[in-house]
Design a protein around this motif. Structure first.
Motif, PDB file in Angstrom:
ATOM      1  N   UNK A  83     129.090 100.982  39.184  1.00  0.00           N
ATOM      2  CA  UNK A  83     129.508 100.081  40.243  1.00  0.00           C
ATOM      3  C   UNK A  83     128.992  98.672  40.045  1.00  0.00           C
ATOM      4  N   UNK A  84     129.216  97.823  41.059  1.00  0.00           N
ATOM      5  CA  UNK A  84     128.879  96.412  40.958  1.00  0.00           C
ATOM      6  C   UNK A  84     127.383  96.193  40.791  1.00  0.00           C
ATOM      7  N   UNK A  85     126.583  96.973  41.527  1.00  0.00           N
ATOM      8  CA  UNK A  85     125.131  96.814  41.430  1.00  0.00           C
ATOM      9  C   UNK A  85     124.646  97.184  40.031  1.00  0.00           C
ATOM     10  N   UNK A  86     125.184  98.277  39.483  1.00  0.00           N
ATOM     11  CA  UNK A  86     124.827  98.687  38.120  1.00  0.00           C
ATOM     12  C   UNK A  86     125.194  97.596  37.121  1.00  0.00           C
ATOM     13  N   UNK A  87     126.406  97.042  37.260  1.00  0.00           N
ATOM     14  CA  UNK A  87     126.851  96.020  36.324  1.00  0.00           C
ATOM     15  C   UNK A  87     125.952  94.779  36.389  1.00  0.00           C
ATOM     16  N   UNK A  88     125.604  94.368  37.624  1.00  0.00           N
ATOM     17  CA  UNK A  88     124.740  93.200  37.780  1.00  0.00           C
ATOM     18  C   UNK A  88     123.360  93.453  37.195  1.00  0.00           C
ATOM     19  N   UNK A  89     122.803  94.644  37.470  1.00  0.00           N
ATOM     20  CA  UNK A  89     121.473  94.964  36.961  1.00  0.00           C
ATOM     21  C   UNK A  89     121.478  95.055  35.436  1.00  0.00           C
ATOM     22  N   UNK A  90     122.508  95.694  34.893  1.00  0.00           N
ATOM     23  CA  UNK A  90     122.605  95.833  33.443  1.00  0.00           C
ATOM     24  C   UNK A  90     122.743  94.469  32.770  1.00  0.00           C
ATOM     25  N   UNK A  91     123.558  93.609  33.372  1.00  0.00           N
ATOM     26  CA  UNK A  91     123.721  92.258  32.826  1.00  0.00           C
ATOM     27  C   UNK A  91     122.384  91.541  32.791  1.00  0.00           C
ATOM     28  N   UNK A  92     121.622  91.661  33.869  1.00  0.00           N
ATOM     29  CA  UNK A  92     120.340  90.965  33.928  1.00  0.00           C
ATOM     30  C   UNK A  92     119.353  91.549  32.932  1.00  0.00           C
ATOM     31  N   UNK A  93     119.363  92.869  32.789  1.00  0.00           N
ATOM     32  CA  UNK A  93     118.469  93.524  31.829  1.00  0.00           C
ATOM     33  C   UNK A  93     118.773  93.040  30.419  1.00  0.00           C
ATOM     34  N   UNK A  94     120.033  92.928  30.090  1.00  0.00           N
ATOM     35  CA  UNK A  94     120.405  92.480  28.740  1.00  0.00           C
ATOM     36  C   UNK A  94     119.981  91.030  28.497  1.00  0.00           C
ATOM     37  N   UNK A  95     120.079  90.207  29.533  1.00  0.00           N
ATOM     38  CA  UNK A  95     119.620  88.827  29.401  1.00  0.00           C
ATOM     39  C   UNK A  95     118.120  88.786  29.148  1.00  0.00           C
ATOM     40  N   UNK A  96     117.373  89.535  29.950  1.00  0.00           N
ATOM     41  CA  UNK A  96     115.914  89.571  29.777  1.00  0.00           C
ATOM     42  C   UNK A  96     115.561  90.134  28.406  1.00  0.00           C
ATOM     43  N   UNK A  97     116.283  91.162  27.983  1.00  0.00           N
ATOM     44  CA  UNK A  97     116.020  91.750  26.676  1.00  0.00           C
ATOM     45  C   UNK A  97     116.282  90.746  25.562  1.00  0.00           C
ATOM     46  N   UNK A  98     117.356  89.973  25.691  1.00  0.00           N
ATOM     47  CA  UNK A  98     117.650  88.946  24.683  1.00  0.00           C
ATOM     48  C   UNK A  98     116.548  87.897  24.646  1.00  0.00           C
ATOM     49  N   UNK A  99     116.049  87.507  25.810  1.00  0.00           N
ATOM     50  CA  UNK A  99     114.958  86.534  25.863  1.00  0.00           C
ATOM     51  C   UNK A  99     113.693  87.109  25.226  1.00  0.00           C
ATOM     52  N   UNK A 100     113.428  88.390  25.459  1.00  0.00           N
ATOM     53  CA  UNK A 100     112.257  89.042  24.860  1.00  0.00           C
ATOM     54  C   UNK A 100     112.378  89.093  23.342  1.00  0.00           C
ATOM     55  N   UNK A 101     113.587  89.349  22.854  1.00  0.00           N
ATOM     56  CA  UNK A 101     113.784  89.391  21.402  1.00  0.00           C
ATOM     57  C   UNK A 101     113.575  88.013  20.788  1.00  0.00           C
ATOM     58  N   UNK A 102     114.031  86.967  21.478  1.00  0.00           N
ATOM     59  CA  UNK A 102     113.804  85.619  20.974  1.00  0.00           C
ATOM     60  C   UNK A 102     112.317  85.291  20.948  1.00  0.00           C
ATOM     61  N   UNK A 103     111.595  85.697  21.985  1.00  0.00           N
ATOM     62  CA  UNK A 103     110.143  85.476  22.012  1.00  0.00           C
ATOM     63  C   UNK A 103     109.465  86.261  20.905  1.00  0.00           C
ATOM     64  N   UNK A 104     109.956  87.477  20.651  1.00  0.00           N
ATOM     65  CA  UNK A 104     109.378  88.299  19.595  1.00  0.00           C
ATOM     66  C   UNK A 104     109.575  87.649  18.230  1.00  0.00           C
ATOM     67  N   UNK A 105     110.782  87.053  18.019  1.00  0.00           N
ATOM     68  CA  UNK A 105     111.022  86.383  16.744  1.00  0.00           C
ATOM     69  C   UNK A 105     110.112  85.162  16.593  1.00  0.00           C
ATOM     70  N   UNK A 106     109.894  84.437  17.678  1.00  0.00           N
ATOM     71  CA  UNK A 106     109.005  83.274  17.623  1.00  0.00           C
ATOM     72  C   UNK A 106     107.576  83.706  17.314  1.00  0.00           C
TER      73      UNK A 106
END
Length: 556
Positions: free
Chosen positions: A48-71
């Motif tokens: 549902x909508x809540x799942x989609x919003x939460x998943x989208x946010x998790x993926x954004x945070x995960x992408x930011x974490x991966x960028x920090x990990x590369x740095x």
């Protein structure tokens, strides 16, 4: 340059510990990003909508974490690689300085060497050159290794001159904007939100005209970018044409603090304006697509219509004029191309993919700013053909209104492919609205009459607002084509508001014939097609038979 005492004071013993800690941080960030994405999709029952919003946010945070990990990983590698080299440079300098001092030489901080005995002058000059060479080498190595480590550090907060790129590397803001414009809108938002606010601001400052018009980016950032573009444009226009020029006055109106634009092209005048604010409590949100004649000089009039609809519903209303619209119904083909006239449907086909993309961008925005808020897309006149074609291409909406629409889509034989299986469709065409002729005569190119289309409920157009005597006039005749959009108290305007709010509008009541016989109307049109154009500035009359049609075909 670094002095002798600075180099000898370097505390290099702690570097291996720092590298080890950064290595541990890299592993933890990498593991956490993977775990976050895996966990977000682990519960198959949660949808549902809540799942989609939460998943989208998790993926954004995960992408930011991966960028920090590369740095952090980059910094770790340089620290580990530089430690032994710096230790060797420091040790060599220390040995040379200690040896010189043991023989009575004085070694100054800048590397100069002196001796109290004149006969040792040559030795002092030789040692000065040797010490300074060692000092220069140490300084060069320090700067060489410090640069990449510093760059890795500023990547964590985005404070450096470069920014993270979608592929994980770093580059200039110009390169980031180019990459942003080429990646798919579905990836665009995740990448953008993985950037720090400082990095986002760099991209907006670098190319606000690009950032402000990219579907997939958060609306707040598009609004900011478009405001920057407008301010730049206003300064240029006032300098070249004066503060009292039409464009300068229009721009000052658009730059009112209460107005927000989701798209703006200063060269073409194309725009999309959001009236109201999208929140989790919004009762709905609507995209309004206008018709023939739409251009930059209509931005205030369209704002007025949207503001009235927003006031009546409490829902945010988006005026979507982010495309090229026909400016005339029918004009001299010696002066204008057939494609530029509303009798041609090709501009609708050209605009439909852009509208489809924007509707998807609105869904992305709603996933975070208004989960569960439902979307209504309204196409008026030629805008109805744009909306219908967008539905054929797969535009998603919860509800669609074909308001005095020219047709249901330009793709012959292609059904509506709205991915929402429960989409509710409505049509609203007052009796006597000349668009009825276009719906019948232009069926082959514009898609036919939405009032008779399967699965479409015709809304009651009803009456206009009461006059000063309390009398309510039937909404009918040539002027009815747009009159209800400027009359918030009319039954038709209220019916559209009901659809936006998710309420079932009143169904059509037959009070007057829709139009005269088509055969008679065709003869009338052929006798004076320009008269029809004068009667209704928004009418789409797509198929003209006889001599007029044959004349137009010569210039198609």
């Amino acid at each position: 340059m670094t002095g002798v005492d600075d180099v000898l004071a370097w505390d290099l013993a702690g570097l291996p510990t720092v590298a080890a800690r950064l290595g541990t941080l890299t592993e933890r960030l990498t593991d956490a990003s993977r775990a976050a994405v895996t966990s977000a999709d682990s519960d198959q029952a949660w949808r549902g909508a809540t799942h989609d919003a939460a998943t989208q946010r998790v993926r954004v945070v995960a992408a930011s974490m991966r960028r920090s990990a590369r740095a952090a990983s980059t910094a770790t590698d340089f620290i580990r690689g530089s430690t032994a080299i710096l230790e060797n440079a420091q040790s060599t300098l220390r040995s040379r300085v200690a040896a010189a001092r043991s023989e009575g030489f004085t070694v100054l901080d800048d590397g100069a060497v002196t001796h109290p005995e004149p006969e040792r002058r040559a030795d002092a000059l030789y040692l000065t050159g040797a010490v300074r060479q060692l000092l220069q080498t140490a300084d060069d190595l320090d700067r060489a290794f410090a640069g990449p480590i510093y760059e890795a550090a500023v990547r964590l907060d985005g404070s450096g001159d470069q920014v993270g790129l979608p592929n994980g590397s770093i580059g200039s803001p110009e390169k980031a904007v180019d990459a942003l414009a080429t990646i798919a809108p579905t990836r665009r938002r995740s990448y953008w939100e993985s950037l720090s606010r400082s990095e986002q601001d760099k991209l907006i400052q670098t190319a606000p005209d690009v950032v402000g018009n990219l579907d997939g980016l958060p609306f707040d950032d598009r609004i900011t970018a478009n405001r920057v573009t407008m301010l730049d444009r206003l300064e240029s226009v006032e300098s070249e044409s004066g503060a009292d020029s039409d464009e300068a006055r229009l721009l000052r109106s658009m730059l009112d603090d209460e107005r927000t634009f989701l798209a703006y092209d200063p060269e073409t005048g194309q725009f999309a304006e959001l009236v109201g604010e999208i929140t989790p409590d919004s009762p709905g949100v609507a995209i309004f697509v206008p018709g023939t004649g739409t251009g930059a000089d209509d931005v205030d009039d369209l704002h007025t219509r949207a503001a009235a609809l927003h006031e009546k519903t409490g829902a945010p209303i988006i005026v979507w004029a982010d495309g090229t619209f026909p400016q005339t119904i029918l004009s001299n083909p010696l002066q204008n191309s057939y494609k530029s006239m509303a009798v041609d449907s090709r501009l609708a086909s050209q605009n439909a993919p852009r509208l489809t993309s924007f509707a998807a961008a609105l869904d992305d925005e709603l996933a975070t700013a208004g989960p569960g808020v439902q979307t209504t897309v309204i196409g008026h006149s030629y805008g109805g053909t744009i909306v219908g074609t967008a539905e054929q291409l797969g535009m998603r909406a919860d509800r669609v209104v074909y308001a005095s629409a020219a047709g249901t889509g330009t793709l012959p034989g292609v059904p509506w492919n709205n991915p929402d299986p429960d989409v509710a469709r409505y049509s609203l065409t007052p009796p006597g609205d000349l668009i009825h002729y276009a719906q019948d005569l232009g069926a082959l190119t514009h898609g036919g009459d939405p009032d008779d289309a399967d699965g479409v409920v015709r809304i009651d157009s009803g009456y206009l607002s009461p006059d000063e005597h309390g009398h309510r006039q039937l909404l009918a005749g040539p002027d009815s084509h747009s009159a209800y959009l400027d009359d918030p108290g009319s039954d038709a305007f209220t019916a559209i508001a009901d659809v936006i709010l998710g309420d079932e509008p009143a169904h059509y009541v037959d009070r007057s014939p829709d139009m005269h016989q088509i055969d008679d109307a065709t003869k009338e049109i052929e006798r004076d097609a320009s008269a029809v154009a004068r009667i209704s500035g928004d009418l789409v009359l797509d198929t003209i038979t006889g001599p007029t049609r044959r004349l137009l075909s010569l210039f198609d």
